[in-house]
Design a protein around this motif. Structure first.
Motif, short mmCIF file in Angstrom:
data_model
loop_
_atom_site.label_atom_id
_atom_site.label_comp_id
_atom_site.label_asym_id
_atom_site.label_seq_id
_atom_site.Cartn_x
_atom_site.Cartn_y
_atom_site.Cartn_z
N LYS A 178 0.62 -0.92 0.17
CA LYS A 178 -0.27 -0.05 0.18
C LYS A 178 0.87 0.83 -0.07
O LYS A 178 1.67 1.14 1.07
CB LYS A 178 -0.87 -0.23 1.46
N LEU A 179 0.67 2.47 -1.13
CA LEU A 179 1.68 3.45 -0.40
C LEU A 179 0.26 4.50 -0.97
O LEU A 179 -0.76 4.13 -0.84
CB LEU A 179 2.12 3.39 -2.29
N LYS A 180 1.06 4.92 -0.23
CA LYS A 180 -0.06 6.85 0.24
C LYS A 180 0.92 8.27 -0.30
O LYS A 180 1.63 7.53 -0.27
CB LYS A 180 0.12 6.58 2.00
N SER A 181 0.00 8.54 -1.45
CA SER A 181 0.56 10.62 -1.57
C SER A 181 0.77 11.44 -0.76
O SER A 181 0.34 11.06 0.77
CB SER A 181 -0.58 10.41 -2.86
N ALA B 111 6.97 11.45 -5.13
CA ALA B 111 6.53 10.23 -4.86
C ALA B 111 6.06 9.97 -3.44
O ALA B 111 5.90 10.28 -3.10
CB ALA B 111 8.34 9.20 -4.57
N MET B 112 5.45 8.32 -3.74
CA MET B 112 4.63 7.67 -2.67
C MET B 112 5.47 6.29 -1.99
O MET B 112 6.70 5.94 -2.56
CB MET B 112 3.57 6.71 -3.84
N GLY B 113 4.68 6.92 -0.96
CA GLY B 113 5.28 6.31 -0.10
C GLY B 113 4.12 5.41 0.94
O GLY B 113 3.58 5.78 1.28
N GLU B 114 5.28 4.52 1.93
CA GLU B 114 4.30 3.58 2.15
C GLU B 114 3.67 4.19 3.67
O GLU B 114 2.92 3.32 4.15
CB GLU B 114 5.13 2.76 2.48
N ALA B 115 4.72 4.96 4.29
CA ALA B 115 4.71 5.96 5.69
C ALA B 115 2.97 6.55 5.02
O ALA B 115 3.96 7.65 4.08
CB ALA B 115 5.44 6.33 6.03
N LYS B 116 2.72 7.07 6.53
CA LYS B 116 2.14 8.14 5.91
C LYS B 116 2.50 9.72 6.79
O LYS B 116 3.45 9.62 7.08
CB LYS B 116 0.53 8.53 6.70
N PRO B 117 2.56 10.45 5.32
CA PRO B 117 3.90 11.59 5.78
C PRO B 117 3.03 12.45 6.96
O PRO B 117 1.60 12.97 6.97
CB PRO B 117 3.03 12.33 4.06
#
Length: 96
Positions: free
Chosen positions: A6-9, A32-38
């Motif tokens: 799962k990726l988060k923007s 870039a999208m990442g697995e952690a919530k920004p």
């Protein structure tokens, strides 16, 4: 990146699940999208702010990447700056 990730923007509320992935950076709204919530959400780039639709699959022209949108947002999905398009549904066979 493996399927099921799962990726988060970092630019909007968009979240996607990786169905198929190749070499490249998956982006939303130009970041870039990442697995952690920004920690803080930015603003999508104007040319990448068409939005994402929940339940739709997004693919690149070559079919290397396939993403399933699980949470919609304002940013558009791309890979290395090249926009992804919504995958067309398979036509059902005609029944006589």
């Amino acid at each position: 990146m493996k399927p099921g990730t799962k990726l988060k923007s970092a630019m909007c509320d968009t979240e996607v699940m990786v169905i198929r992935s190749g070499a490249g950076t998956i982006e939303c709204g130009g970041a870039a999208m990442g697995e952690a919530k920004p920690d803080a959400i930015g603003t999508p780039a104007p040319d990448l702010a068409a939005g994402t639709l929940m339940g739709k699959r997004y693919v690149d022209a070559a079919g290397t990447f396939e993403l399933l949108c699980v949470k919609p947002g304002k940013g558009s999905l791309s890979v290395d700056g090249v926009a992804l398009s919504i995958k067309d549904a398979k036509p059902l066979p005609a029944s006589d």
